[in-house]
Design a protein around this motif. Structure first.
Motif, PDB file in Angstrom:
ATOM      1  N   GLN A  72      -0.960  -6.535  10.210  1.00 47.58           N
ATOM      2  CA  GLN A  72       0.439  -6.252  10.539  1.00 47.58           C
ATOM      3  C   GLN A  72       1.013  -5.336   9.463  1.00 47.58           C
ATOM      4  O   GLN A  72       0.887  -5.629   8.278  1.00 47.58           O
ATOM      5  CB  GLN A  72       1.262  -7.543  10.591  1.00 47.58           C
ATOM      6  N   VAL A  73       1.589  -4.274   9.896  1.00 47.70           N
ATOM      7  CA  VAL A  73       2.076  -3.275   8.950  1.00 47.70           C
ATOM      8  C   VAL A  73       3.583  -3.129   9.110  1.00 47.70           C
ATOM      9  O   VAL A  73       4.082  -2.945  10.217  1.00 47.70           O
ATOM     10  CB  VAL A  73       1.398  -1.913   9.207  1.00 47.70           C
ATOM     11  N   GLN A  74       4.278  -3.268   7.981  1.00 45.17           N
ATOM     12  CA  GLN A  74       5.726  -3.043   8.005  1.00 45.17           C
ATOM     13  C   GLN A  74       6.073  -2.031   6.931  1.00 45.17           C
ATOM     14  O   GLN A  74       5.515  -2.083   5.841  1.00 45.17           O
ATOM     15  CB  GLN A  74       6.483  -4.341   7.683  1.00 45.17           C
ATOM     16  N   PRO A  75       6.985  -1.140   7.221  1.00 43.84           N
ATOM     17  CA  PRO A  75       7.389  -0.178   6.196  1.00 43.84           C
ATOM     18  C   PRO A  75       8.280  -0.839   5.150  1.00 43.84           C
ATOM     19  O   PRO A  75       9.107  -1.684   5.487  1.00 43.84           O
ATOM     20  CB  PRO A  75       8.163   0.864   6.994  1.00 43.84           C
ATOM     21  N   GLU A  76       8.084  -0.490   3.926  1.00 48.22           N
ATOM     22  CA  GLU A  76       8.973  -0.936   2.861  1.00 48.22           C
ATOM     23  C   GLU A  76      10.066   0.098   2.672  1.00 48.22           C
ATOM     24  O   GLU A  76       9.958   1.232   3.142  1.00 48.22           O
ATOM     25  CB  GLU A  76       8.187  -1.085   1.544  1.00 48.22           C
ATOM     26  N   GLU A  77      11.092  -0.271   1.938  1.00 49.09           N
ATOM     27  CA  GLU A  77      12.225   0.631   1.747  1.00 49.09           C
ATOM     28  C   GLU A  77      11.831   1.930   1.054  1.00 49.09           C
ATOM     29  O   GLU A  77      12.384   2.989   1.327  1.00 49.09           O
ATOM     30  CB  GLU A  77      13.297  -0.060   0.889  1.00 49.09           C
ATOM     31  N   ASP A  78      10.900   1.823   0.107  1.00 50.19           N
ATOM     32  CA  ASP A  78      10.586   3.015  -0.692  1.00 50.19           C
ATOM     33  C   ASP A  78       9.445   3.830  -0.098  1.00 50.19           C
ATOM     34  O   ASP A  78       8.889   4.694  -0.761  1.00 50.19           O
ATOM     35  CB  ASP A  78      10.257   2.608  -2.129  1.00 50.19           C
ATOM     36  N   GLY A  79       9.067   3.546   1.147  1.00 55.66           N
ATOM     37  CA  GLY A  79       8.038   4.352   1.776  1.00 55.66           C
ATOM     38  C   GLY A  79       6.650   3.748   1.692  1.00 55.66           C
ATOM     39  O   GLY A  79       5.706   4.260   2.303  1.00 55.66           O
TER      40      GLY A  79
ATOM     41  N   LEU B 269       3.858   0.575   2.382  1.00 58.54           N
ATOM     42  CA  LEU B 269       3.599  -0.270   3.534  1.00 58.54           C
ATOM     43  C   LEU B 269       3.342  -1.691   3.061  1.00 58.54           C
ATOM     44  O   LEU B 269       2.711  -1.919   2.033  1.00 58.54           O
ATOM     45  CB  LEU B 269       2.372   0.239   4.301  1.00 58.54           C
ATOM     46  N   ARG B 270       3.844  -2.641   3.831  1.00 59.02           N
ATOM     47  CA  ARG B 270       3.578  -4.042   3.542  1.00 59.02           C
ATOM     48  C   ARG B 270       2.563  -4.500   4.583  1.00 59.02           C
ATOM     49  O   ARG B 270       2.842  -4.470   5.781  1.00 59.02           O
ATOM     50  CB  ARG B 270       4.873  -4.843   3.654  1.00 59.02           C
ATOM     51  N   VAL B 271       1.402  -4.927   4.119  1.00 59.63           N
ATOM     52  CA  VAL B 271       0.308  -5.226   5.029  1.00 59.63           C
ATOM     53  C   VAL B 271      -0.052  -6.705   4.925  1.00 59.63           C
ATOM     54  O   VAL B 271      -0.267  -7.226   3.825  1.00 59.63           O
ATOM     55  CB  VAL B 271      -0.938  -4.377   4.689  1.00 59.63           C
TER      56      VAL B 271
ATOM     57  N   VAL C 245       0.857  -1.178   0.000  1.00 57.38           N
ATOM     58  CA  VAL C 245       0.000   0.000   0.000  1.00 57.38           C
ATOM     59  C   VAL C 245       0.895   1.230   0.000  1.00 57.38           C
ATOM     60  O   VAL C 245       1.854   1.299   0.773  1.00 57.38           O
ATOM     61  CB  VAL C 245      -0.892   0.028   1.259  1.00 57.38           C
ATOM     62  N   ARG C 246       0.584   2.172  -0.899  1.00 57.24           N
ATOM     63  CA  ARG C 246       1.389   3.388  -0.922  1.00 57.24           C
ATOM     64  C   ARG C 246       0.464   4.599  -0.835  1.00 57.24           C
ATOM     65  O   ARG C 246      -0.529   4.690  -1.563  1.00 57.24           O
ATOM     66  CB  ARG C 246       2.213   3.464  -2.207  1.00 57.24           C
ATOM     67  N   THR C 247       0.795   5.462   0.078  1.00 60.49           N
ATOM     68  CA  THR C 247       0.042   6.702   0.218  1.00 60.49           C
ATOM     69  C   THR C 247       0.837   7.782  -0.510  1.00 60.49           C
ATOM     70  O   THR C 247       2.003   7.568  -0.832  1.00 60.49           O
ATOM     71  CB  THR C 247      -0.104   7.063   1.698  1.00 60.49           C
ATOM     72  N   PRO C 248       0.236   8.933  -0.773  1.00 56.66           N
ATOM     73  CA  PRO C 248       0.955   9.963  -1.536  1.00 56.66           C
ATOM     74  C   PRO C 248       2.278  10.315  -0.887  1.00 56.66           C
ATOM     75  O   PRO C 248       2.364  10.463   0.341  1.00 56.66           O
ATOM     76  CB  PRO C 248      -0.005  11.150  -1.517  1.00 56.66           C
ATOM     77  N   ASP C 249       3.333  10.424  -1.710  1.00 55.03           N
ATOM     78  CA  ASP C 249       4.638  10.843  -1.215  1.00 55.03           C
ATOM     79  C   ASP C 249       4.530  12.265  -0.690  1.00 55.03           C
ATOM     80  O   ASP C 249       3.765  13.073  -1.186  1.00 55.03           O
ATOM     81  CB  ASP C 249       5.669  10.815  -2.352  1.00 55.03           C
TER      82      ASP C 249
ATOM     83  N   GLU D 218       0.759   7.623   8.358  1.00 54.69           N
ATOM     84  CA  GLU D 218       0.599   7.334   9.781  1.00 54.69           C
ATOM     85  C   GLU D 218      -0.849   6.962  10.080  1.00 54.69           C
ATOM     86  O   GLU D 218      -1.128   5.986  10.774  1.00 54.69           O
ATOM     87  CB  GLU D 218       0.958   8.572  10.627  1.00 54.69           C
ATOM     88  N   LYS D 219      -1.738   7.753   9.504  1.00 55.40           N
ATOM     89  CA  LYS D 219      -3.161   7.559   9.772  1.00 55.40           C
ATOM     90  C   LYS D 219      -3.623   6.189   9.282  1.00 55.40           C
ATOM     91  O   LYS D 219      -4.285   5.435   9.991  1.00 55.40           O
ATOM     92  CB  LYS D 219      -3.957   8.667   9.059  1.00 55.40           C
ATOM     93  N   LEU D 220      -3.217   5.872   8.053  1.00 53.25           N
ATOM     94  CA  LEU D 220      -3.619   4.581   7.483  1.00 53.25           C
ATOM     95  C   LEU D 220      -3.017   3.434   8.290  1.00 53.25           C
ATOM     96  O   LEU D 220      -3.684   2.445   8.590  1.00 53.25           O
ATOM     97  CB  LEU D 220      -3.173   4.480   6.019  1.00 53.25           C
ATOM     98  N   GLY D 221      -1.719   3.595   8.658  1.00 53.40           N
ATOM     99  CA  GLY D 221      -1.052   2.557   9.439  1.00 53.40           C
ATOM    100  C   GLY D 221      -1.805   2.277  10.732  1.00 53.40           C
ATOM    101  O   GLY D 221      -2.024   1.124  11.108  1.00 53.40           O
ATOM    102  N   ALA D 222      -2.215   3.325  11.387  1.00 54.41           N
ATOM    103  CA  ALA D 222      -2.941   3.169  12.644  1.00 54.41           C
ATOM    104  C   ALA D 222      -4.267   2.462  12.415  1.00 54.41           C
ATOM    105  O   ALA D 222      -4.646   1.554  13.176  1.00 54.41           O
ATOM    106  CB  ALA D 222      -3.166   4.540  13.277  1.00 54.41           C
ATOM    107  N   ALA D 223      -4.973   2.856  11.320  1.00 54.58           N
ATOM    108  CA  ALA D 223      -6.271   2.243  11.033  1.00 54.58           C
ATOM    109  C   ALA D 223      -6.112   0.758  10.745  1.00 54.58           C
ATOM    110  O   ALA D 223      -6.900  -0.077  11.205  1.00 54.58           O
ATOM    111  CB  ALA D 223      -6.928   2.956   9.850  1.00 54.58           C
TER     112      ALA D 223
END
Lengths: 383, 259
Positions: free
Chosen positions: A248-255, A257-259, A225-229, A236-241
């Motif tokens: 489970q949410v992990q950040p990817e290298e390029d910004g 999210l891996r869900v 999942v990628r939110t606008p750069d 942050e908001k999406l991660g929390a939701a």
């Protein structure tokens, strides 16, 4: 049946193998996986009684190898395809091994046929390619028609046809009720050949499980999942939701999210509910290779560093800052040599130098997405 | 017992199926006979110029083995190759996984190589003697003279023992490069230098090749410095001591160290 209990081998200060206990059962191909230098070959040499364990023991069919009656008829091994006197021809090489084991000479021609070397049996092995050497080594292992077979990296240097042949040979040997123990550093190869997996890293056991089980546990799907750069608050908001929804949410290298744990439609709904725009929502499948690398990541001895090419620079180059996606500072910025800085370093591992990306050379984004760097493991990620 | 026969067979296959080992044996023969013949021929033509002392201690038997100082190097090469090639090629791992009883493995390897070297050594010794005597003409001696048969058989034993010594050392060093690098200069230079310099001569006398070659001398004082504290058999015994020490060291290394 090969059984190891608390097998440990030290060479001076370096511990090559530490406290390995496992069983290799008959009737199945057992894959022995680990990065380079993780102790696979040392373990195999200890099984064959070539190296004496510092502590612990390993038995073949209940016997210590050196006490095994008629060992060469019980155990066949390919350790090193180059372990042949280059001035001796293939047939004489096999003949000398056959005579050691009291195997009739005609068996030599049989195994030469099995591995497809009958044409070059009278040629000196000096001119053999690596693939031919592997075949000769496999022939030597098959000489005594043994019940237990060990192969150290048998597909190294083989062409695709040869790899397929080795794969089928292993499976056939196992289906005849033999114990087949094959080492490799290629997960993909083992996933197709082996029934059972033993994974070691830095000489220590990391997994001892069936291949099916390993696949079921490790090849889970995930969503990217990628939110606008440039708008980290959206992310942050999406991660929390997502976390609130049990994902489970992990950040990817390029910004991105891996869900995991939340189906795609629900991610979309959650984003809509949180009033977050999405630039990307895509389904992915983690490969076994990736799962294996994640498992052994902390246990790799020989890791490459990025090639900085200092001193090779010509002043003209891509503009500085090229390829750096903006607005992702809290998460691992690309170009950091692929090291997740928060990853706990194993003991004895030199801390990789963090460096400022030199001017004029910037790792392109594609490099940041290379398999080693996709997963930024948090401690609970280690199984 | 059947096991030992199999290992012997296998070792024989290994020795005969590699050209380099056979070439070294051939070289030992050619060099020894050829060089000895050359020296005998020159001696025969230049004998009149010898001093009285040289004439008094002239040993026609020993001079016909003169080529052995070089020929023995080829024998050493054979011993090194037979053993150390197992290590350099990695074949040792296949061999030892097939014969986990390392003592048996070593004994069989030594036995096969020794038998082969004994045959070649005796052949070389007798032929170099006969060729040498023929070229010495009137100066020559014959097998019927006292001590001569002992010296000729001793020449074959000497070549066998020097090869065994090289094999023992190779089992310790486990690398052909290392074994060559140590054995060749030792027997080609160091031993000769120690034996020639008067200060070190008494030590040099006890080196394996210096002591062992005593078996080939017939006339007392025939070898430079007739002041040796041992006779022909005593010298050979000293050499046997060296060989046994080398073999024991080799066995211990093979037994203890990881292959």
């Amino acid at each position: 049946m090969i059984e190891a209990y608390g097998l440990t081998k030290r060479y001076g200060a370096k511990t090559a193998v530490y406290n390995l206990s496992f069983q290799v059962r008959p009737g199945a191909v057992t894959g022995f996986l680990g990065p380079n230098g993780s102790g696979k070959s040392t373990t195999m040499r200890m099984i064959l009684g070539l190296d004496e364990p510092t502590s612990g023991q390993v038995t073949v069919g209940g016997y210590n190898f050196r006490n095994l009656p008629n060992a060469p008829r019980q155990v066949g091994a390919l350790l090193d395809a180059k372990a042949v006197h280059s001035g001796r021809n293939a047939r004489n090489h096999l003949l000398s091994l056959a005579q050691l084991s009291g195997i009739p000479a005609r068996r030599v021609d049989e195994v030469l046929g099995v591995v497809g070397l009958q044409e070059v049996g009278s040629k000196r092995s000096k001119g053999f390619s690596l693939g031919m050497g592997q075949r000769l080594g496999i022939a030597a292992a098959l000489l005594g028609d043994p019940q237990v077979l060990l192969f150290d990296e048998p597909v190294n240097g083989l062409d695709p046809e040869g790899i397929l042949w080795v794969r089928n040979l292993m499976k056939r040997l196992a289906s005849e009720g033999r114990t087949v123990f094959v080492s490799s550093h290629l997960m993909s190869e083992m996933a197709q050949t082996a029934d059972h997996l033993i994974v070691i890293g830095r000489g220590q056991m990391m997994a001892d499980t069936s291949v099916d089980n390993f696949i079921a546990q490790n090849s889970v799907g995930f969503a990217r999942v990628r939110t606008p750069d440039g708008e980290p608050e959206q992310r942050e908001k999406l991660g929390a939701a997502l976390a609130a929804a049990g994902g489970q949410v992990q950040p990817e290298e390029d910004g991105a999210l891996r869900v995991t744990g939340v189906p795609l439609p629900q991610i979309s709904d959650l984003a809509h509910g949180a009033d977050v725009r999405l630039w990307e929502l895509s389904p992915h499948q983690a490969s076994l290779e990736e799962a294996y690398m994640r498992m052994t990541q902390g246990a790799v001895d020989y890791r490459s560093t990025a090639d900085q090419r200092t001193g090779l620079q010509t002043p003209a180059g891509p503009p500085a800052g090229y390829g750096a996606p903006g607005g992702a500072p809290p998460y691992g910025a690309p170009g950091g040599a692929g090291y997740p800085p928060q990853q706990p370093q194993p003991q004895g591992q030199p801390q990789p130098q963090q460096y400022a990306p030199p001017q004029g050379w910037q790792a392109p984004p594609a490099q940041a997405a290379a398999p080693t760097t996709t997963a930024a493991p948090t401690p609970e990620d280690h199984r | 017992m059947a096991h030992t026969t199999r290992v012997l067979q296998s070792e024989w296959t290994k020795v005969r199926s590699v050209r380099s080992t056979l070439w070294t044996l051939f070289a030992a023969f050619i060099v020894t006979v050829g060089l000895s013949a050359l020296i005998c021929a020159f001696t025969n033509s230049g004998y009149d110029d010898f001093s009285a002392e040289e004439k008094a201690t002239f040993d026609p038997t020993f001079i016909s083995f003169a080529g052995m100082t070089l020929g023995q190097l080829a024998m050493i090469a054979f011993g090194v190759l037979v053993v150390a090639n197992e290590y350099s090629t990695g074949m040792i791992r296949s061999s030892l996984s097939a014969v986990p009883q390392r003592g048996t493995f070593m004994a069989c390897k030594l036995l096969v190589a020794t038998a082969l070297v004994l045959v070649v050594g005796m052949l070389t010794s007798f032929i170099t003697f006969f060729v040498g005597q023929a070229l010495l003409g009137d100066l020559g001696t014959s097998l019927g003279e006292p001590g001569v048969t002992r010296a000729v058989i001793g020449g074959g034993l000497y070549m066998t023992l020097i090869t065994l010594f090289a094999m023992g050392v190779s089992f310790v060093l486990r690398s052909p490069l290392l074994a060559f690098g140590i054995l060749m200069p030792f027997f080609f230079l160091i031993s000769n230098i120690l034996g020639s310099v008067s200060a070190t001569r008494n030590v040099g006398h006890y080196l394996p090749d210096q002591a062992g070659s005593m078996i080939m001398s017939v006339v007392e004082g025939g070898m430079e410095g007739g002041d040796r504290p041992y006779g022909p058999w005593g010298g050979l015994l000293i050499m046997v001591g060296w060989v046994i020490a080398a073999l024991i060291a080799g066995y211990l290394v093979l037994k203890k160290r990881d292959a």
